[in-house]
Design a protein around this motif. Sequence first.
Motif, PDB file in Angstrom:
ATOM      1  N   ARG A 103       0.809  -1.217   0.000  1.00 13.17           N
ATOM      2  CA  ARG A 103       0.000   0.000   0.000  1.00 13.17           C
ATOM      3  C   ARG A 103       0.844   1.269   0.000  1.00 13.17           C
ATOM      4  N   ARG A 104       2.165   1.117   0.077  1.00 13.75           N
ATOM      5  CA  ARG A 104       3.069   2.280   0.049  1.00 13.75           C
ATOM      6  C   ARG A 104       4.025   2.226  -1.125  1.00 13.75           C
ATOM      7  N   THR A 105       3.890   1.220  -1.987  1.00 16.72           N
ATOM      8  CA  THR A 105       4.865   0.999  -3.057  1.00 16.72           C
ATOM      9  C   THR A 105       4.198   1.103  -4.420  1.00 16.72           C
ATOM     10  N   PHE A 106       4.751   1.967  -5.260  1.00 12.87           N
ATOM     11  CA  PHE A 106       4.204   2.257  -6.588  1.00 12.87           C
ATOM     12  C   PHE A 106       5.368   2.497  -7.543  1.00 12.87           C
ATOM     13  N   LEU A 118      -7.456  12.991  -7.317  1.00 14.32           N
ATOM     14  CA  LEU A 118      -7.815  13.360  -5.945  1.00 14.32           C
ATOM     15  C   LEU A 118      -7.948  14.875  -5.800  1.00 14.32           C
ATOM     16  N   ALA A 119      -8.884  15.288  -4.982  1.00 14.57           N
ATOM     17  CA  ALA A 119      -9.041  16.710  -4.687  1.00 14.57           C
ATOM     18  C   ALA A 119      -7.859  17.182  -3.846  1.00 14.57           C
ATOM     19  N   ARG A 133      -2.405  10.795   2.707  1.00 12.11           N
ATOM     20  CA  ARG A 133      -2.530  10.996   1.256  1.00 12.11           C
ATOM     21  C   ARG A 133      -2.029   9.763   0.500  1.00 12.11           C
ATOM     22  N   VAL A 134      -0.948   9.133   0.955  1.00 12.65           N
ATOM     23  CA  VAL A 134      -0.459   7.896   0.329  1.00 12.65           C
ATOM     24  C   VAL A 134      -1.545   6.829   0.399  1.00 12.65           C
ATOM     25  N   ARG A 135      -2.229   6.730   1.544  1.00 11.15           N
ATOM     26  CA  ARG A 135      -3.325   5.761   1.671  1.00 11.15           C
ATOM     27  C   ARG A 135      -4.463   6.083   0.700  1.00 11.15           C
ATOM     28  N   GLU A 136      -4.753   7.370   0.513  1.00 14.43           N
ATOM     29  CA  GLU A 136      -5.794   7.774  -0.445  1.00 14.43           C
ATOM     30  C   GLU A 136      -5.409   7.377  -1.871  1.00 14.43           C
ATOM     31  N   VAL A 137      -4.156   7.591  -2.216  1.00 10.91           N
ATOM     32  CA  VAL A 137      -3.693   7.212  -3.556  1.00 10.91           C
ATOM     33  C   VAL A 137      -3.783   5.697  -3.712  1.00 10.91           C
ATOM     34  N   ALA A 138      -3.347   4.953  -2.703  1.00 11.03           N
ATOM     35  CA  ALA A 138      -3.403   3.487  -2.768  1.00 11.03           C
ATOM     36  C   ALA A 138      -4.832   3.001  -2.944  1.00 11.03           C
ATOM     37  N   ALA A 139      -5.779   3.689  -2.342  1.00  9.11           N
ATOM     38  CA  ALA A 139      -7.192   3.293  -2.454  1.00  9.11           C
ATOM     39  C   ALA A 139      -7.726   3.455  -3.880  1.00  9.11           C
ATOM     40  N   GLN A 140      -7.005   4.181  -4.718  1.00  3.06           N
ATOM     41  CA  GLN A 140      -7.427   4.365  -6.112  1.00  3.06           C
ATOM     42  C   GLN A 140      -7.110   3.137  -6.975  1.00  3.06           C
ATOM     43  N   ARG A 141      -6.270   2.244  -6.465  1.00  7.39           N
ATOM     44  CA  ARG A 141      -5.960   1.027  -7.232  1.00  7.39           C
ATOM     45  C   ARG A 141      -7.255   0.258  -7.461  1.00  7.39           C
ATOM     46  N   GLY A 142      -7.483  -0.107  -8.692  1.00  9.58           N
ATOM     47  CA  GLY A 142      -8.691  -0.838  -9.032  1.00  9.58           C
ATOM     48  C   GLY A 142      -9.844   0.069  -9.417  1.00  9.58           C
ATOM     49  N   PHE A 143      -9.737   1.365  -9.106  1.00  5.79           N
ATOM     50  CA  PHE A 143     -10.787   2.322  -9.458  1.00  5.79           C
ATOM     51  C   PHE A 143     -10.326   3.284 -10.542  1.00  5.79           C
ATOM     52  N   ALA A 144      -9.075   3.718 -10.450  1.00  7.51           N
ATOM     53  CA  ALA A 144      -8.537   4.631 -11.458  1.00  7.51           C
ATOM     54  C   ALA A 144      -8.368   3.875 -12.776  1.00  7.51           C
ATOM     55  N   ARG A 182       2.239  16.682  -6.652  1.00 13.10           N
ATOM     56  CA  ARG A 182       0.821  17.077  -6.735  1.00 13.10           C
ATOM     57  C   ARG A 182      -0.076  16.040  -6.058  1.00 13.10           C
ATOM     58  N   ALA A 183       0.201  14.743  -6.293  1.00 14.88           N
ATOM     59  CA  ALA A 183      -0.616  13.681  -5.707  1.00 14.88           C
ATOM     60  C   ALA A 183      -0.558  13.730  -4.178  1.00 14.88           C
ATOM     61  N   LEU A 184       0.559  14.132  -3.633  1.00 18.94           N
ATOM     62  CA  LEU A 184       0.699  14.238  -2.180  1.00 18.94           C
ATOM     63  C   LEU A 184       0.006  15.483  -1.624  1.00 18.94           C
ATOM     64  N   GLY A 185      -0.443  16.355  -2.501  1.00 18.07           N
ATOM     65  CA  GLY A 185      -1.108  17.571  -2.051  1.00 18.07           C
ATOM     66  C   GLY A 185      -0.140  18.645  -1.607  1.00 18.07           C
TER      67      GLY A 185
END
Length: 190
Positions: A103-106, A118-119, A133-144, A182-185
């Motif tokens: 969940r922290r590796t991309f 992400l907003a 924010r890293v957790r929010e990005v990880a949650a996009q896996r499978g949806f983005a 940007r993804a980290l806000g």
Amino acid sequence: MPFSVLFVCTGNICRSPMGERLFAARTHGYDRAEIIATSAGTNGLTGYPMDLPSASVLREFGGDPEGHSARRVETADLDADLVLTATRDHRSALLRIAPLAFRRTFTMREFGRLGSGLAEPADPPDEDGLRARVREVAAQRGFAVPPDDPALDDIGDPYGGSMELTRLAGRQVDDAVDAAIRALGLPAPG
């Protein structure tokens, strides 16, 4: 506790030090969180400086290669808050060592792609906000929406190639670092 970002490629003499140095330069002076960027290689050429063409390209993008010393990634490195790899193969190699780091590796490009929808956070993030924010990005896996070609999440290895190939890799790392910021806000690099 500082927010830590680890960049990983193969030898730790081209792509990952470019990512580390550009990320550090562009987040330097951010006063809401202490941010530390490091790099390593899956087959790190321990003790070597940056590859000369890569060092030259890094300078073109505003980074400083001085003092870099390549090293091999260690299991403890994978405790970083965010791990960004050059390719999907590097990501897979790291997850074989530390599956719980999923969940922290991309890949560098994947993180920016997943976080692009992400907003912006309501307030500039502190260390805990960056971890969230890293957790929010990880949650996009499978949806983005995935790229048309999964290889588009990779940054090719310029080692031993032409200066044109090194500049291409440098542009891809540069773009990926800005997208990750940007993804980290975090505030857009200036």
